[in-house]
Design a protein around this motif. Structure first.
Motif, PDB file in Angstrom:
ATOM      1  N   VAL A  75       0.855  -1.187   0.000  1.00 30.79           N
ATOM      2  CA  VAL A  75       0.000   0.000   0.000  1.00 30.79           C
ATOM      3  C   VAL A  75       0.893   1.240   0.000  1.00 30.79           C
ATOM      4  CG1 VAL A  75      -1.746   1.293   1.311  1.00 30.79           C
ATOM      5  CG2 VAL A  75      -1.826  -1.204   1.210  1.00 30.79           C
ATOM      6  N   PRO A  76       0.580   2.260  -0.797  1.00 29.68           N
ATOM      7  CA  PRO A  76       1.400   3.483  -0.787  1.00 29.68           C
ATOM      8  C   PRO A  76       1.534   4.051   0.621  1.00 29.68           C
ATOM      9  CG  PRO A  76      -0.135   3.527  -2.624  1.00 29.68           C
ATOM     10  CD  PRO A  76      -0.493   2.318  -1.809  1.00 29.68           C
ATOM     11  N   PRO A  77       2.737   4.487   0.994  1.00 29.66           N
ATOM     12  CA  PRO A  77       2.953   4.991   2.360  1.00 29.66           C
ATOM     13  C   PRO A  77       2.002   6.112   2.759  1.00 29.66           C
ATOM     14  CG  PRO A  77       5.053   4.626   1.285  1.00 29.66           C
ATOM     15  CD  PRO A  77       4.008   4.419   0.236  1.00 29.66           C
ATOM     16  N   LEU A  78       1.645   6.976   1.828  1.00 28.54           N
ATOM     17  CA  LEU A  78       0.727   8.062   2.160  1.00 28.54           C
ATOM     18  C   LEU A  78      -0.622   7.517   2.616  1.00 28.54           C
ATOM     19  CD1 LEU A  78      -0.001  11.031   2.323  1.00 28.54           C
ATOM     20  CD2 LEU A  78      -0.603  10.957  -0.114  1.00 28.54           C
ATOM     21  N   LEU A  79      -1.128   6.498   1.912  1.00 32.55           N
ATOM     22  CA  LEU A  79      -2.400   5.891   2.318  1.00 32.55           C
ATOM     23  C   LEU A  79      -2.253   5.180   3.663  1.00 32.55           C
ATOM     24  CD1 LEU A  79      -3.757   4.441  -1.056  1.00 32.55           C
ATOM     25  CD2 LEU A  79      -4.363   6.588   0.089  1.00 32.55           C
ATOM     26  N   GLY A  80      -1.099   4.552   3.869  1.00 30.98           N
ATOM     27  CA  GLY A  80      -0.856   3.902   5.154  1.00 30.98           C
ATOM     28  C   GLY A  80      -0.847   4.901   6.299  1.00 30.98           C
ATOM     29  N   LEU A  81      -0.229   6.069   6.073  1.00 36.84           N
ATOM     30  CA  LEU A  81      -0.187   7.091   7.114  1.00 36.84           C
ATOM     31  C   LEU A  81      -1.579   7.661   7.380  1.00 36.84           C
ATOM     32  CD1 LEU A  81       1.502   8.830   9.010  1.00 36.84           C
ATOM     33  CD2 LEU A  81       1.872  10.427   7.124  1.00 36.84           C
ATOM     34  N   LEU A  82      -2.360   7.858   6.324  1.00 38.99           N
ATOM     35  CA  LEU A  82      -3.718   8.376   6.503  1.00 38.99           C
ATOM     36  C   LEU A  82      -4.617   7.354   7.196  1.00 38.99           C
ATOM     37  CD1 LEU A  82      -4.283  10.139   3.052  1.00 38.99           C
ATOM     38  CD2 LEU A  82      -3.719  11.207   5.241  1.00 38.99           C
ATOM     39  N   ALA A  83      -4.353   6.069   6.957  1.00 37.19           N
ATOM     40  CA  ALA A  83      -5.170   5.026   7.583  1.00 37.19           C
ATOM     41  C   ALA A  83      -4.842   4.841   9.057  1.00 37.19           C
ATOM     42  CB  ALA A  83      -4.977   3.700   6.845  1.00 37.19           C
ATOM     43  N   ALA A  84      -3.610   5.185   9.464  1.00 37.00           N
ATOM     44  CA  ALA A  84      -3.176   4.946  10.848  1.00 37.00           C
ATOM     45  C   ALA A  84      -4.085   5.619  11.879  1.00 37.00           C
ATOM     46  CB  ALA A  84      -1.725   5.395  11.022  1.00 37.00           C
ATOM     47  N   PRO A  85      -4.384   6.926  11.769  1.00 35.63           N
ATOM     48  CA  PRO A  85      -5.264   7.526  12.784  1.00 35.63           C
ATOM     49  C   PRO A  85      -6.689   7.002  12.721  1.00 35.63           C
ATOM     50  CG  PRO A  85      -4.799   9.092  11.029  1.00 35.63           C
ATOM     51  CD  PRO A  85      -3.893   7.924  10.823  1.00 35.63           C
ATOM     52  N   VAL A  86      -7.143   6.630  11.530  1.00 31.44           N
ATOM     53  CA  VAL A  86      -8.504   6.099  11.382  1.00 31.44           C
ATOM     54  C   VAL A  86      -8.622   4.758  12.089  1.00 31.44           C
ATOM     55  CG1 VAL A  86     -10.253   5.315   9.747  1.00 31.44           C
ATOM     56  CG2 VAL A  86      -8.860   7.324   9.207  1.00 31.44           C
ATOM     57  N   ILE A  87      -7.651   3.875  11.862  1.00 28.72           N
ATOM     58  CA  ILE A  87      -7.677   2.557  12.494  1.00 28.72           C
ATOM     59  C   ILE A  87      -7.556   2.688  14.012  1.00 28.72           C
ATOM     60  CG2 ILE A  87      -6.419   0.374  12.693  1.00 28.72           C
ATOM     61  CD1 ILE A  87      -5.710   0.658   9.727  1.00 28.72           C
ATOM     62  N   ALA A  88      -6.688   3.589  14.470  1.00 31.29           N
ATOM     63  CA  ALA A  88      -6.545   3.798  15.913  1.00 31.29           C
ATOM     64  C   ALA A  88      -7.839   4.337  16.524  1.00 31.29           C
ATOM     65  CB  ALA A  88      -5.392   4.762  16.191  1.00 31.29           C
ATOM     66  N   ALA A  89      -8.507   5.252  15.819  1.00 30.29           N
ATOM     67  CA  ALA A  89      -9.762   5.814  16.325  1.00 30.29           C
ATOM     68  C   ALA A  89     -10.861   4.765  16.363  1.00 30.29           C
ATOM     69  CB  ALA A  89     -10.184   7.002  15.467  1.00 30.29           C
ATOM     70  N   VAL A  90     -10.915   3.912  15.341  1.00 25.50           N
ATOM     71  CA  VAL A  90     -11.917   2.838  15.329  1.00 25.50           C
ATOM     72  C   VAL A  90     -11.674   1.873  16.482  1.00 25.50           C
ATOM     73  CG1 VAL A  90     -12.747   0.840  14.029  1.00 25.50           C
ATOM     74  CG2 VAL A  90     -12.372   3.011  12.856  1.00 25.50           C
ATOM     75  N   ALA A  91     -10.411   1.507  16.697  1.00 21.48           N
ATOM     76  CA  ALA A  91     -10.081   0.623  17.817  1.00 21.48           C
ATOM     77  C   ALA A  91     -10.467   1.262  19.146  1.00 21.48           C
ATOM     78  CB  ALA A  91      -8.586   0.294  17.804  1.00 21.48           C
ATOM     79  N   ALA A  92     -10.220   2.564  19.281  1.00 22.01           N
ATOM     80  CA  ALA A  92     -10.578   3.259  20.519  1.00 22.01           C
ATOM     81  C   ALA A  92     -12.085   3.306  20.714  1.00 22.01           C
ATOM     82  CB  ALA A  92     -10.007   4.678  20.494  1.00 22.01           C
ATOM     83  N   THR A  93     -12.824   3.457  19.622  1.00 19.00           N
ATOM     84  CA  THR A  93     -14.284   3.490  19.723  1.00 19.00           C
ATOM     85  C   THR A  93     -14.819   2.138  20.193  1.00 19.00           C
ATOM     86  OG1 THR A  93     -14.401   5.138  17.954  1.00 19.00           O
ATOM     87  CG2 THR A  93     -16.423   3.927  18.467  1.00 19.00           C
ATOM     88  N   LEU A  94     -14.286   1.063  19.619  1.00 12.50           N
ATOM     89  CA  LEU A  94     -14.738  -0.273  20.012  1.00 12.50           C
ATOM     90  C   LEU A  94     -14.354  -0.589  21.455  1.00 12.50           C
ATOM     91  CD1 LEU A  94     -13.833  -2.246  16.745  1.00 12.50           C
ATOM     92  CD2 LEU A  94     -16.079  -1.404  17.464  1.00 12.50           C
ATOM     93  N   LEU A  95     -13.156  -0.185  21.856  1.00  6.72           N
ATOM     94  CA  LEU A  95     -12.715  -0.445  23.222  1.00  6.72           C
ATOM     95  C   LEU A  95     -13.364   0.514  24.219  1.00  6.72           C
ATOM     96  CD1 LEU A  95      -8.914  -1.005  22.567  1.00  6.72           C
ATOM     97  CD2 LEU A  95     -10.555  -2.752  23.256  1.00  6.72           C
ATOM     98  N   GLY A  96     -13.567   1.754  23.774  1.00  2.66           N
ATOM     99  CA  GLY A  96     -14.081   2.764  24.683  1.00  2.66           C
ATOM    100  C   GLY A  96     -15.534   2.570  25.054  1.00  2.66           C
ATOM    101  N   ALA A  97     -16.313   1.961  24.165  1.00  2.00           N
ATOM    102  CA  ALA A  97     -17.739   1.767  24.460  1.00  2.00           C
ATOM    103  C   ALA A  97     -17.947   1.046  25.793  1.00  2.00           C
ATOM    104  CB  ALA A  97     -18.411   1.022  23.316  1.00  2.00           C
ATOM    105  N   PRO A  98     -17.224  -0.057  26.072  1.00  2.00           N
ATOM    106  CA  PRO A  98     -17.374  -0.682  27.397  1.00  2.00           C
ATOM    107  C   PRO A  98     -16.470  -0.057  28.465  1.00  2.00           C
ATOM    108  CG  PRO A  98     -16.046  -2.094  26.003  1.00  2.00           C
ATOM    109  CD  PRO A  98     -16.500  -0.955  25.137  1.00  2.00           C
ATOM    110  N   LEU A  99     -15.252   0.374  28.081  1.00  2.05           N
ATOM    111  CA  LEU A  99     -14.297   0.836  29.086  1.00  2.05           C
ATOM    112  C   LEU A  99     -14.720   2.143  29.741  1.00  2.05           C
ATOM    113  CD1 LEU A  99     -10.765   0.103  27.556  1.00  2.05           C
ATOM    114  CD2 LEU A  99     -12.067  -1.229  29.221  1.00  2.05           C
ATOM    115  N   LEU A 100     -15.339   3.043  28.975  1.00  3.54           N
ATOM    116  CA  LEU A 100     -15.673   4.355  29.518  1.00  3.54           C
ATOM    117  C   LEU A 100     -16.852   4.321  30.481  1.00  3.54           C
ATOM    118  CD1 LEU A 100     -15.088   6.674  26.433  1.00  3.54           C
ATOM    119  CD2 LEU A 100     -13.602   6.236  28.389  1.00  3.54           C
ATOM    120  N   ARG A 101     -17.400   3.137  30.696  1.00  4.02           N
ATOM    121  CA  ARG A 101     -18.379   3.004  31.776  1.00  4.02           C
ATOM    122  C   ARG A 101     -17.688   3.046  33.135  1.00  4.02           C
ATOM    123  NH1 ARG A 101     -23.258   0.666  29.765  1.00  4.02           N
ATOM    124  NH2 ARG A 101     -23.077   0.064  27.565  1.00  4.02           N
ATOM    125  N   LEU A 102     -16.366   2.815  33.123  1.00  2.00           N
ATOM    126  CA  LEU A 102     -15.591   2.839  34.354  1.00  2.00           C
ATOM    127  C   LEU A 102     -15.164   4.269  34.684  1.00  2.00           C
ATOM    128  CD1 LEU A 102     -13.326  -0.236  33.567  1.00  2.00           C
ATOM    129  CD2 LEU A 102     -15.423  -0.212  34.933  1.00  2.00           C
TER     130      LEU A 102
END
Length: 335
Positions: A75-102
């Motif tokens: 994958v072109p590095p530019l697309l990889g760099l643009l995907a990095a924050p998106v993937i991290a944000a999606v992971a945080a959303t999935l993890l945060g839904a249960p974790l932020l109840r704490l």
């Protein structure tokens, strides 16, 4: 116009300083700018949303591995760099839904557990290089232009830091930012005013993860190699220390805190590698920095360096800053 002066000064520093630095100090500048980018998200999360995270390095790792794996597989590095924050944000959303109840230390321990689990999974995942690490990550490139020198990555790190600062500033000054501050002060009062507390907290959690993921993407292309050991638990503690030292709930705080901590660690690492020093000296001195700096801040600068400097400046000039307490802000109602 005055509110853009700090951003203009930061842009000038990030533009003019790298060419003036000796080659051996450019690596420190790159790591400092990336750490400051992550710390901006930590300051938003802890200072405005009132949530404590001890696992921010996990999203730094997710962004780095996402960009690195995509680049390794063509994958072109530019697309990889643009995907990095998106993937991290999606992971945080999935993890945060249960974790932020704490709340409080329960949330802190839960985010710490997430990082420990992630490091264990990465060490066992052959597709991510396992314990040996992910190798062969290409240099960052756009079209035919490729970044090879540290100076180019210094500008890249400064660019992502500037993006994080501008986004954080806009978020803080928006109605959502006022809602975050109100929720951090009093959940009951904020909820009574119509603030969607859960939604705002999840959004800030995802945004802070996106900042960490973006910084991680640059980190992956800069080093060209990733391993689970590159993202220890101490790194998450380091981000928290930077945010606390600089001043939670401020934009300038993460920049000042990252600068102070990174430079102190570099000086002590240099001292620890001098002839006659034991091999464990650099690690011990690094831990000592975090402990001493935190103790000093808790005892003498509980709000951090930036708020303390602002208070001293106000006393010297005899001027008063406009109130920023949530109670002094416009009503927070949902449309």
């Amino acid at each position: 116009m005055k509110r853009w002066i700090p951003a203009g000064l930061l842009l000038a520093v990030l533009t003019l300083l790298p060419p003036l630095l000796p080659e051996r100090h450019l690596a420190t500048f790159v790591l400092l700018a990336l750490a400051a980018t992550v710390t901006v998200g930590v300051s938003l999360l802890m200072g405005y949303a009132g949530q404590v995270s001890l696992g921010q390095a996990s999203f730094y790792a997710i962004g780095a591995y996402a960009a690195g794996l995509l680049a390794v597989h063509g994958v072109p590095p530019l697309l990889g760099l643009l995907a990095a924050p998106v993937i991290a944000a999606v992971a945080a959303t999935l993890l945060g839904a249960p974790l932020l109840r704490l709340r409080g230390h329960h949330l802190a321990f839960a985010t710490l557990a997430v990082q420990l689990i992630l490091l264990s999974l990465l060490a066992q995942a052959d597709w991510a290089g396992g314990a040996i690490g992910l190798q062969g990550i290409p240099r960052f490139s756009i079209g035919g232009f490729e970044l090879r020198e540290d100076l180019g990555y210094a500008y890249a790190a400064g660019f992502v830091l500037m993006i994080a600062v501008l986004i954080a500033r806009n978020v803080i000054e928006s109605r959502a930012g006022r809602g975050m501050r109100a929720a951090a002060t009093s959940e009951t009062a904020a909820a009574a005013s119509g603030v969607a507390i859960g939604r705002y907290r999840l959004a800030v959690f995802a945004l802070s993860a996106a900042f960490a993921g973006l910084a991680g993407g640059v980190y992956a292309f800069y080093l060209g190699y990733l391993a689970p050991g590159s993202f220890p638990v101490l790194l998450s503690i380091e981000f928290v220390v930077m945010a606390v030292v600089g001043g939670l709930g401020t934009i300038a705080g993460p920049l000042v805190g990252a600068t102070v901590v990174v430079l102190l660690v570099q000086v002590l690492n240099t001292l620890g590698t001098q002839p006659g020093m034991p091999g464990y000296a650099p690690a011990v001195l690094s831990y000592a920095v975090y402990a001493v700096v935190l103790i000093i801040c808790v005892l003498y600068l509980p709000r951090g360096l930036v708020p303390a400097i602002r208070t001293a400046s106000t006393r010297l000039t005899g001027t008063r800053r406009p109130p920023t307490h949530p109670a002094a802000l416009p009503p927070l109602t949902q449309p």
